[in-house]
Design a protein around this motif. Structure first.
Motif, PDB file in Angstrom:
ATOM      1  N   PHE A   1       0.834  -1.196   0.000  1.00  8.76           N
ATOM      2  CA  PHE A   1       0.000   0.000   0.000  1.00  8.76           C
ATOM      3  C   PHE A   1       0.864   1.239   0.000  1.00  8.76           C
ATOM      4  N   GLY A   2       0.285   2.311  -0.522  1.00  9.41           N
ATOM      5  CA  GLY A   2       0.984   3.589  -0.594  1.00  9.41           C
ATOM      6  C   GLY A   2       0.144   4.591  -1.352  1.00  9.41           C
ATOM      7  N   GLN A   3       0.683   5.782  -1.513  1.00  8.59           N
ATOM      8  CA  GLN A   3      -0.042   6.832  -2.224  1.00  8.59           C
ATOM      9  C   GLN A   3      -0.295   6.387  -3.656  1.00  8.59           C
ATOM     10  N   ASP A   4      -1.539   6.562  -4.119  1.00  9.93           N
ATOM     11  CA  ASP A   4      -1.897   6.117  -5.459  1.00  9.93           C
ATOM     12  C   ASP A   4      -1.160   6.937  -6.508  1.00  9.93           C
ATOM     13  N   ARG A   5      -0.703   6.242  -7.535  1.00  9.01           N
ATOM     14  CA  ARG A   5      -0.057   6.871  -8.691  1.00  9.01           C
ATOM     15  C   ARG A   5       0.011   5.834  -9.801  1.00  9.01           C
ATOM     16  N   PRO A   6       0.150   6.272 -11.029  1.00 10.69           N
ATOM     17  CA  PRO A   6       0.277   5.324 -12.131  1.00 10.69           C
ATOM     18  C   PRO A   6       1.525   4.462 -11.960  1.00 10.69           C
ATOM     19  N   GLY A   7       1.409   3.203 -12.342  1.00 14.14           N
ATOM     20  CA  GLY A   7       2.567   2.326 -12.386  1.00 14.14           C
ATOM     21  C   GLY A   7       2.734   1.363 -11.230  1.00 14.14           C
ATOM     22  N   ILE A   8       1.897   1.446 -10.192  1.00 11.68           N
ATOM     23  CA  ILE A   8       2.067   0.559  -9.042  1.00 11.68           C
ATOM     24  C   ILE A   8       1.831  -0.899  -9.434  1.00 11.68           C
ATOM     25  N   VAL A   9       0.748  -1.162 -10.143  1.00 12.50           N
ATOM     26  CA  VAL A   9       0.451  -2.536 -10.543  1.00 12.50           C
ATOM     27  C   VAL A   9       1.559  -3.063 -11.450  1.00 12.50           C
ATOM     28  N   ALA A  10       1.998  -2.251 -12.405  1.00 10.68           N
ATOM     29  CA  ALA A  10       3.074  -2.672 -13.306  1.00 10.68           C
ATOM     30  C   ALA A  10       4.357  -2.952 -12.526  1.00 10.68           C
ATOM     31  N   LEU A  11       4.669  -2.097 -11.570  1.00 12.79           N
ATOM     32  CA  LEU A  11       5.879  -2.290 -10.767  1.00 12.79           C
ATOM     33  C   LEU A  11       5.819  -3.590  -9.974  1.00 12.79           C
ATOM     34  N   MET A  12       4.695  -3.838  -9.310  1.00 11.02           N
ATOM     35  CA  MET A  12       4.576  -5.058  -8.513  1.00 11.02           C
ATOM     36  C   MET A  12       4.601  -6.302  -9.400  1.00 11.02           C
ATOM     37  N   ALA A  13       3.884  -6.265 -10.508  1.00 11.80           N
ATOM     38  CA  ALA A  13       3.845  -7.424 -11.404  1.00 11.80           C
ATOM     39  C   ALA A  13       5.230  -7.707 -11.970  1.00 11.80           C
ATOM     40  N   ASP A  14       5.918  -6.674 -12.425  1.00 10.89           N
ATOM     41  CA  ASP A  14       7.246  -6.874 -12.997  1.00 10.89           C
ATOM     42  C   ASP A  14       8.250  -7.325 -11.935  1.00 10.89           C
ATOM     43  N   SER A  15       8.175  -6.739 -10.750  1.00  5.93           N
ATOM     44  CA  SER A  15       9.083  -7.116  -9.660  1.00  5.93           C
ATOM     45  C   SER A  15       8.923  -8.597  -9.315  1.00  5.93           C
ATOM     46  N   LEU A  16       7.689  -9.024  -9.169  1.00  3.39           N
ATOM     47  CA  LEU A  16       7.433 -10.418  -8.819  1.00  3.39           C
ATOM     48  C   LEU A  16       7.879 -11.355  -9.942  1.00  3.39           C
ATOM     49  N   TYR A  17       7.660 -10.937 -11.183  1.00  2.00           N
ATOM     50  CA  TYR A  17       8.117 -11.734 -12.326  1.00  2.00           C
ATOM     51  C   TYR A  17       9.641 -11.852 -12.311  1.00  2.00           C
ATOM     52  N   GLN A  18      10.325 -10.737 -12.083  1.00  2.01           N
ATOM     53  CA  GLN A  18      11.792 -10.744 -12.057  1.00  2.01           C
ATOM     54  C   GLN A  18      12.325 -11.650 -10.948  1.00  2.01           C
ATOM     55  N   LEU A  19      11.586 -11.772  -9.866  1.00  5.53           N
ATOM     56  CA  LEU A  19      12.007 -12.605  -8.740  1.00  5.53           C
ATOM     57  C   LEU A  19      11.563 -14.066  -8.890  1.00  5.53           C
ATOM     58  N   GLY A  20      10.898 -14.380  -9.999  1.00  2.00           N
ATOM     59  CA  GLY A  20      10.505 -15.759 -10.266  1.00  2.00           C
ATOM     60  C   GLY A  20       9.197 -16.188  -9.642  1.00  2.00           C
ATOM     61  N   CYS A  21       8.392 -15.228  -9.195  1.00  2.00           N
ATOM     62  CA  CYS A  21       7.104 -15.541  -8.576  1.00  2.00           C
ATOM     63  C   CYS A  21       6.000 -15.563  -9.625  1.00  2.00           C
ATOM     64  N   ASN A  22       4.965 -16.333  -9.349  1.00  2.86           N
ATOM     65  CA  ASN A  22       3.800 -16.371 -10.212  1.00  2.86           C
ATOM     66  C   ASN A  22       2.610 -15.804  -9.449  1.00  2.86           C
ATOM     67  N   ILE A  23       1.997 -14.745  -9.978  1.00  2.00           N
ATOM     68  CA  ILE A  23       0.820 -14.147  -9.341  1.00  2.00           C
ATOM     69  C   ILE A  23      -0.376 -15.047  -9.621  1.00  2.00           C
ATOM     70  N   GLU A  24      -1.057 -15.470  -8.550  1.00  2.00           N
ATOM     71  CA  GLU A  24      -2.218 -16.347  -8.719  1.00  2.00           C
ATOM     72  C   GLU A  24      -3.532 -15.612  -8.470  1.00  2.00           C
TER      73      GLU A  24
END
Length: 182
Positions: free
Chosen positions: A10-33
């Motif tokens: 959580f944090g102050q809303d701004r564009p790019g949060i979902v993209a950042l989290m999705a890409d970060s998790l992908y880079q770390l080898g996680c699969n979002i379910e």
């Protein structure tokens, strides 16, 4: 063997949060379910269930996300998810209802409605609330998804909710959600 983590960010809303989290998790080898994300006025919050790589523990994931989330000043919490809780359930027909509440905003609406649902063995599986209208005449809007162990309990819950309407000064509707399987 698969293992999972629950992440809350959580944090102050701004564009790019979902993209950042999705890409970060992908880079770390996680699969979002599974995910749930929303904006609460100017704040953004999300919950994610992720399948972790075999070599990573949930505690490691929280630490490894810091370089990604710091630039957006996101607070991130991770915890391991018990295997049983993470297991996908076979699709069962579960009587699911939509409960809508609308009325003048005042303290206690959520508490009294939730208490009534719980007293009738209802499980609130999703809830959204908003205060709308002007500052001098705030209106509270609440929509809940409620599962009941047996459809026959719906009439008893409906009656109890009807009795709440004059006490809370709200309009309330309770109806069956058409055929939902989980």
């Amino acid at each position: 063997m698969n293992h999972f983590a629950i992440i809350t960010a959580f944090g102050q809303d701004r564009p790019g949060i979902v993209a950042l989290m999705a890409d970060s998790l992908y880079q770390l080898g996680c699969n979002i379910e599974d995910t749930c994300m929303t904006r609460l006025r100017g704040e953004f919050t999300m919950m994610l269930m992720v399948r972790l790589p075999e070599s990573m523990a949930a505690e490691d994931l929280a630490r490894r996300l810091i370089p990604y989330t710091t630039p957006l000043d996101l607070a991130v919490l991770c915890r391991a998810m018990p295997d049983l809780a993470a297991t996908r359930q076979t699709a069962l027909e579960i009587p699911t209802f939509i409960l809508s509440v609308y009325g003048a905003d005042h303290p206690g609406i959520v508490a009294q409605v939730a208490r009534t649902v719980a007293r009738h063995q209802g499980n609130i599986t999703d809830m959204n609330t908003r205060v709308v209208g002007s500052g001098d005449r705030p209106i509270y809007v609440m929509v809940l998804e409620v599962q009941l162990p047996e459809a026959q309990q719906a009439d008893q819950l409906r009656q109890a909710l009807e009795e709440l309407k004059p006490l809370l000064g709200v309009d309330l509707t309770f109806r069956l959600l058409e055929s939902v399987t989980f």
